[in-house]
Structures are given as C-alpha cells and as structure tokens.
Design a protein around this motif. Structure first.
Motif, PDB file in Angstrom:
ATOM      1  N   THR A 185      56.768 -68.762  50.853  1.00  0.00           N
ATOM      2  CA  THR A 185      56.865 -68.223  52.254  1.00  0.00           C
ATOM      3  C   THR A 185      58.024 -67.222  52.193  1.00  0.00           C
ATOM      4  OG1 THR A 185      58.378 -70.396  52.482  1.00  0.00           O
ATOM      5  CG2 THR A 185      55.899 -70.540  52.947  1.00  0.00           C
ATOM      6  N   ASN A 186      58.933 -67.150  51.498  1.00  0.00           N
ATOM      7  CA  ASN A 186      60.103 -66.312  51.407  1.00  0.00           C
ATOM      8  C   ASN A 186      60.609 -66.163  50.013  1.00  0.00           C
ATOM      9  OD1 ASN A 186      62.386 -64.815  52.178  1.00  0.00           O
ATOM     10  ND2 ASN A 186      63.188 -66.292  53.442  1.00  0.00           N
ATOM     11  N   SER A 187      59.557 -65.444  49.471  1.00  0.00           N
ATOM     12  CA  SER A 187      59.840 -64.868  47.860  1.00  0.00           C
ATOM     13  C   SER A 187      61.098 -64.209  47.644  1.00  0.00           C
ATOM     14  CB  SER A 187      58.477 -64.379  47.449  1.00  0.00           C
ATOM     15  OG  SER A 187      58.472 -63.136  48.105  1.00  0.00           O
ATOM     16  N   SER A 188      61.442 -63.208  48.434  1.00  0.00           N
ATOM     17  CA  SER A 188      62.536 -62.374  48.543  1.00  0.00           C
ATOM     18  C   SER A 188      63.831 -63.185  48.417  1.00  0.00           C
ATOM     19  CB  SER A 188      62.719 -61.236  49.528  1.00  0.00           C
ATOM     20  OG  SER A 188      62.779 -61.816  50.937  1.00  0.00           O
ATOM     21  N   ALA A 189      64.159 -64.012  49.310  1.00  0.00           N
ATOM     22  CA  ALA A 189      65.264 -64.811  49.371  1.00  0.00           C
ATOM     23  C   ALA A 189      65.358 -65.897  47.989  1.00  0.00           C
ATOM     24  CB  ALA A 189      65.043 -65.940  50.571  1.00  0.00           C
ATOM     25  N   VAL A 190      64.186 -66.263  47.496  1.00  0.00           N
ATOM     26  CA  VAL A 190      64.225 -66.928  46.083  1.00  0.00           C
ATOM     27  C   VAL A 190      64.626 -66.120  45.108  1.00  0.00           C
ATOM     28  CG1 VAL A 190      63.038 -68.287  44.645  1.00  0.00           C
ATOM     29  CG2 VAL A 190      62.526 -68.867  47.024  1.00  0.00           C
TER      30      VAL A 190
ATOM     31  N   GLN B  38      68.796 -68.101  54.007  1.00  0.00           N
ATOM     32  CA  GLN B  38      67.395 -67.652  54.456  1.00  0.00           C
ATOM     33  C   GLN B  38      66.417 -68.692  54.213  1.00  0.00           C
ATOM     34  OE1 GLN B  38      67.846 -63.687  52.109  1.00  0.00           O
ATOM     35  NE2 GLN B  38      66.717 -63.295  53.882  1.00  0.00           N
ATOM     36  N   ILE B  39      66.541 -69.506  53.266  1.00  0.00           N
ATOM     37  CA  ILE B  39      65.639 -70.624  52.757  1.00  0.00           C
ATOM     38  C   ILE B  39      66.066 -71.969  53.677  1.00  0.00           C
ATOM     39  CG2 ILE B  39      64.866 -72.315  50.893  1.00  0.00           C
ATOM     40  CD1 ILE B  39      65.827 -70.072  48.986  1.00  0.00           C
TER      41      ILE B  39
ATOM     42  N   TYR C 267      68.107 -65.522  45.439  1.00  0.00           N
ATOM     43  CA  TYR C 267      69.105 -66.543  44.860  1.00  0.00           C
ATOM     44  C   TYR C 267      69.391 -66.630  43.231  1.00  0.00           C
ATOM     45  CZ  TYR C 267      69.807 -71.672  44.243  1.00  0.00           C
ATOM     46  OH  TYR C 267      70.338 -72.870  43.613  1.00  0.00           O
ATOM     47  N   TYR C 268      68.036 -66.542  42.611  1.00  0.00           N
ATOM     48  CA  TYR C 268      68.031 -66.728  41.291  1.00  0.00           C
ATOM     49  C   TYR C 268      68.722 -65.363  40.657  1.00  0.00           C
ATOM     50  CZ  TYR C 268      65.416 -71.017  41.185  1.00  0.00           C
ATOM     51  OH  TYR C 268      65.089 -72.298  41.571  1.00  0.00           O
ATOM     52  N   SER C 269      68.472 -64.301  41.193  1.00  0.00           N
ATOM     53  CA  SER C 269      69.252 -63.153  40.656  1.00  0.00           C
ATOM     54  C   SER C 269      70.798 -63.273  40.724  1.00  0.00           C
ATOM     55  CB  SER C 269      68.844 -61.882  41.732  1.00  0.00           C
ATOM     56  OG  SER C 269      69.361 -60.709  41.000  1.00  0.00           O
ATOM     57  N   ALA C 270      71.074 -63.777  41.754  1.00  0.00           N
ATOM     58  CA  ALA C 270      72.794 -63.953  41.844  1.00  0.00           C
ATOM     59  C   ALA C 270      73.171 -64.983  40.730  1.00  0.00           C
ATOM     60  CB  ALA C 270      73.104 -64.361  43.405  1.00  0.00           C
ATOM     61  N   LYS C 271      72.281 -66.049  40.975  1.00  0.00           N
ATOM     62  CA  LYS C 271      72.910 -67.141  39.750  1.00  0.00           C
ATOM     63  C   LYS C 271      72.942 -66.417  38.214  1.00  0.00           C
ATOM     64  CE  LYS C 271      72.348 -71.207  40.286  1.00  0.00           C
ATOM     65  NZ  LYS C 271      71.805 -72.838  40.626  1.00  0.00           N
ATOM     66  N   PHE C 272      71.924 -65.872  37.756  1.00  0.00           N
ATOM     67  CA  PHE C 272      71.770 -64.858  36.701  1.00  0.00           C
ATOM     68  C   PHE C 272      72.956 -64.119  36.551  1.00  0.00           C
ATOM     69  CE2 PHE C 272      70.331 -61.576  33.915  1.00  0.00           C
ATOM     70  CZ  PHE C 272      70.122 -61.957  33.058  1.00  0.00           C
ATOM     71  N   HIS C 273      73.190 -63.324  37.250  1.00  0.00           N
ATOM     72  CA  HIS C 273      74.384 -62.464  37.217  1.00  0.00           C
ATOM     73  C   HIS C 273      75.709 -62.964  37.082  1.00  0.00           C
ATOM     74  CE1 HIS C 273      71.127 -59.147  38.179  1.00  0.00           C
ATOM     75  NE2 HIS C 273      71.808 -58.706  37.556  1.00  0.00           N
TER      76      HIS C 273
END
Length: 607
Positions: free
Chosen positions: A117-122, A90-91, A125-131
């Motif tokens: 510009t696309n904060s939901s994709a960011v 998405q980014i 991204y970080y949520s998946a890395k964290f989990h």
C-alpha cells in the motif's frame, strides 16, 4: 536579515525565525504541528506547514561533533534515525503519541502490509537502516553530514540558506534567558540546568549588558554507560520519574506534584547528598560514582520506592534537587553577588525549585525563560547568529510575553466552524471576554483560542482552558473528565497583577507560570482550585499591556466574583499537545467535556 534558529531534531525539536528588519519573532515546536508530544522528528513538519519565503542563515543548538560528551546529538547516524522515523510515520500515520506506542510485532506487521500500500515508505525505511549500518563516523564527517542534511531539507522547501551554523548547547539556553528578561541591561547570572547537552548538564554565565558575558561555572554530564546513563541533576530526576513507572523527559511534573504529599526519606536523601559535591571554587557540581551508582539501577530504585511509598519517594528527589541547586547558587552568589538570576534548561521547569531559590538565596529578581526546555534552544541559536553577524538585537527587549506562534483570522475560524455539523456557534464580537467571564462564574468550564499561540509549555491565556477556582469540584471535574490525568496534579491560576500583593505572602510580578509563590492562608479556602496541597500556586500575573483581551476577562471575573483570578490550564487533552489550529481546537473541544469554546470572538457549543 532572516535567521532561523533551531533545535533541529531530537527531543522538543523547534524552529525560531527572527527577522531583524521587521524586528519580529516567530517560533514553533515540531510537536505543535504533528501533535506528537515532545516530538523527536526534525523541523520538516514546520517547514512544510508554514512555507517561509526566504531564509538567510540557519543555526542549530549543538556543537559537539566529536561527541566527547557521548550524547549522540551530532552523530551522522542520528540523521538516518530521522529518515527511519519519517518513513515509519508514513506507515503508521499517527495522530497523537499514543499511536506510536506499539509493539515491535505490530510495527513489523504494518511495515509488511505497507509493502503493497505504501511501498515508497517501506523502501525509504530499509534504505535508511542500510546506510546507517555503513556509516563510519568522525567529527569531520558528522559536521559535513549535518550541514548537507539541513541544507538539503531547507532546499526541498524552496529555501536556500547561505550557511548553517552550530552553537554550544548551554549557551543557546542562557542567551534568550537573559536577552528576554526584564533585567537584560543589568548584571545577572544565567544558570542552565538540564539532563545533558554537548557534554554538560549545567553552565553558569555572568552577563553585564547584551554584549558582555562570560562563563563562570560548568558541570560535566559524565557518561557511565548503558543508554541514557549520565551523571547529572536532570538525569537523576529522570530516573526517579522512570522508577515511578512514568515517562522520563515528559512526566517529571507529576513527580514534582506528588512530592507535595510526602516527606523526604532521610536515608535515601542522605545517600543522594553524600554522592553530590558542590565545588565553591570551580563553581561546579560533581558526583561520587561509587556512592551514586545504585541510583542508576532502576530495579534497586523501584525497591526504595516500594519501601518508602510513592509520595515520600517523590519528595526525596524533589528535596534533593532544591537543596543542591540552592547550595550551588549560594556558591555562585558568594563569588558574583547580584540579585538578578535567569534560569533555563529542562530542570528550570520545576516551579517549586524556583520558589526555594527565591526564598532561600540572595537572588530576588528571578526570570525563568518561558520556553525553558530544549524548544527554547531555537531562540538562542537564532540570537547567537544575529550577534555573530553584528546585527542589532536590542529590540528583543520589547518582547515580554512569548506569544511567538501563529494566529488565525476570524474568516479562517468561521470557515473551520462551518465544517462541523455537531456544534453551534454565535458571533459575540468584542464582547466575548465579558461573556466568557459570566459563563465561568456560573461554573462552566471554557476554552480560549485567540491571538498568537504561546511558545513553550505554558498556556498564557491564548490557548487555555479556564474555570472558576472558587468551586471546590472544578479541579476534580477537569482532571477526570476533561484533561483525564492524575487527580494529584494541580492547576495554575491567572491573576490580575493588581491582586498579587493582596493574595500572596511574598512575590514579584511574574508573568509566565514558571515559579510558585505561597498564597496567604485566609484566601486558600476561597480559591481552593488555584492552590496545591502545600499552599503554593504557580501564577501568571496579568497586566493589560500583556494581553488586553485576557485582562478584560479577568477584570470582569473580579467584578462578578470579587477575585480577579481564573484557573488556567493548557488547551489540550492528556497525551495531546496544545491546540495549534482552529480545527485542533474544535476537535479537542468535541472530544472532552468543555462546556464552551471561545474562538476569535465566536462562542461554540455542542448541539
């Protein structure tokens, strides 16, 4: 019943929908939708594009939830990797695989910019890395996570499968290779060969009709640490590809092509063979790690390449592959004599290996599954689900060609053509095959887009670039100005079945460009672009029942030129996947030096 079989995610992810009531097959690779070659994303892009009405069952083509084989395909973390990749897409918004080949610094800059510009994709991204970092895996957790993830994904597209099933990787390769073969009512050996899957790189099955098969041999892909280091025939070929500074799991065909220009190095070949053992009793292939360890040292291997030269380096691993598989099949034949052989798995894409099997073993009826790589697993898992449900699958015998993709109406095509202002087009109707043959015989390079798309890596006339193989400069023109790929890569011919005996020394009616045969010397000079430097050609022998329109084109060529032979390569530019939609077809036509595009009866030219 509607059954979706998948290679759900990872290399060559794909989906196959079998409707047992309508007796129909639809199959699509993720890469054809995203145009990212060998896409490792899950099948979400296919679900999004095709919006299926209902699904009863979903199946995936792996079963090692304990990860005994350490290939990581069914680890829960794999699912978070997919979510990370989806957020990155998405980014980055990639069009083709080259758009993903960016540095970590460039990636971080894009992520930082996308915060605004696309904060939901960011955030995703970080949520998946964290989990992913929090996951503590077990076989039970892995299975539960995959079932939940797959169901949730299908649910998001309005699909509610009753259950998600998982089948052993190599059986998913073997099943379609037998069920779709010409000898699916007789005895046959089905051999799978790849890098690794569910802990193995090869399995051999004895089939005796559609309801009777048994495992007769298997070879483990032992993990020796460090990324993708598995002891297997496929991985050895991969690392030679990498040592050639090519892309492993994608460019092995380039190694195979270059091998024809060289000869195997005696010393390096001896090392490979001495480290490999075929067990005639257990029907397995094993390795002496103390002897073969250097092969997995990329710097050491590159030094060997430097010493012996590129052509001989490639010829060494090619000869090793041919000799090892021939020896292994001799062992199988000794215990289970039958003339019928089915091949599948990524290594089965090696056409010269298949030629050596045909010439040097007692197997004389050979079928290579057209989607021989991991995309073919989707068909296998769908068929296995139907078998588990005690459903009739005998109707699969009717499918001789892998035209399992989608098609487009003439109205859809015309609407697409009208959106481009840098082309002209005319409606030829049913005369287009004859007109295309005339253009090709005059030296033009043309492309075809008609009917249902092929499933698998080979273009078989419906999504093809075609040209006159009699013209010595055609191969150079297509390699340099159309496909933009190395000059040593050969092209393959589509040939009327009625021409087969006339043109080839020894052959059989093979329809899928998955095995090579040796052309008679007296025809090589007449058809220089249909033949590789070693005198072999990888043909598609065409009968009217296979593809009536393409058959008409070849018949007209024979009438004009004296040969029912056409050069045929996949309709795509180098680094792109085979075109899927009319829009893809026009874009690739405009972006390269193809002279004419024939698309559902319309002839397209540039202004």
């Amino acid at each position: 019943m509607k059954i979706v079989g998948t290679k759900y995610c990872g290399h060559d992810s794909a989906l196959c929908l079998i409707d047992t009531n309508k007796r129909s097959i639809f199959a699509m690779s993720t890469e054809r939708v995203t145009r990212i070659k060998h896409d490792q994303l899950d099948v979400s892009p296919i679900l999004e594009k095709y919006k299926f009405s209902s699904i009863d069952y979903v199946a995936h083509s792996y079963s090692d939830f304990e990860d005994k084989g350490q290939d990581g395909e069914l680890r829960e973390k794999m699912l978070f990797n997919k979510d990370i990749e989806k957020a990155l897409r998405q980014i980055i918004n990639p069009k083709y695989i080259k758009d993903l080949n960016i540095s970590r610094l460039q990636k971080n800059k894009l992520i930082l910019k996308s915060i605004f510009t696309n904060s939901s994709a960011v955030k995703n991204y970080y949520s998946a890395k964290f989990h992913r970092a929090l996951v503590r895996e077990s076989a039970t957790r892995n299975k539960k996570a995959f079932i939940s993830y797959i169901k949730a994904n299908f649910n998001s597209y309005g699909l509610y499968p009753e259950n998600v099933l998982f089948f052993e990787h190599h059986l998913c390769h073997a099943i379609p290779s037998y069920y779709l073969s010409p000898f699916n009512g007789d005895k046959a050996i089905a051999l799978t060969i790849d890098g690794q899957g569910d802990g193995y790189f090869s399995k051999a099955y004895l089939f005796d009709g559609m309801q009777d098969f048994k495992l007769i041999g298997q070879s483990t892909a032992d993990f020796i640490g460090g990324g993708d280091r598995f002891l297997s025939i496929g991985r050895i070929y991969n690392i030679f590809t990498q040592a050639m500074d090519l892309r492993p799991n994608s460019d092995e065909g380039k190694v195979e092509a270059l091998a024809a220009f060289g000869s195997a190095d005696v010393k390096l070949l001896k090392l490979l063979k001495s480290a490999t053992r075929v067990d005639f009793e257990l029907l397995s292939i094993g390795f002496d790690i103390s002897k073969i360890e250097n092969i997995y040292n990329i710097e050491w291997l590159k030094k060997q390449r430097e010493n012996i030269g590129n052509e001989n380096f490639c010829a060494t691993v090619q000869t090793y592959l041919e000799d090892t598989i021939v020896e292994y099949l001799d062992a199988i034949y000794t215990k289970y004599p039958t003339e019928n052989l089915c091949l599948s798995g990524g290594v089965a894409a090696n056409i010269i290996m298949s030629l050596h099997i045909y010439e040097r073993t007692n197997f004389k009826n050979i079928y290579v599954l057209p989607p021989m790589g991991d995309e073919g697993l989707a068909i296998g898992s769908a068929i296995l689900t139907a078998i588990d449900m005690n459903l009739d699958v005998s109707w699969l015998r009717d499918f001789k060609m892998p035209y399992f993709g989608d098609s487009y109406s003439r109205t859809e095509v015309q609407n697409t053509l009208e959106k481009f202002d840098n082309i002209t087009f005319e409606d030829l109707g049913q005369t287009w095959p004859d007109e295309a043959a005339k253009s090709v015989s005059e030296g033009k390079i043309c492309s075809f887009f008609h009917g249902r798309m092929e499933f698998g890596p080979r273009a078989l006339g419906n999504r093809s670039i075609v040209a006159d193989p009699r013209r010595d400069n055609i191969r150079k023109r297509i390699n340099s100005t159309v496909k933009k790929r190395p000059s040593y890569q050969p092209f393959c011919p589509s040939i009327l079945e009625e021409e087969r005996v006339r043109l080839f020394e020894n052959s059989f009616p093979h329809k899928h460009m998955a095995i090579a045969f040796r052309m008679k010397k007296k025809f090589i000079t007449d058809l220089p672009c249909a033949v590789h430097v070693d005198g072999t050609a990888r043909p598609q022998f065409v009968e009217e029942v296979d593809n009536p329109q393409y058959f008409r084109y070849l018949k007209k060529l024979k009438e004009i030129t004296g040969y029912g032979v056409s050069l045929n390569t996949s309709f795509n530019l180098h680094g792109r996947t085979i075109v899927r939609t009319p829009r893809d077809a026009v874009i690739d036509f405009i972006d390269c030096n193809i002279d004419e595009l024939y698309i559902e009866g319309f002839r397209v030219k540039r202004k």
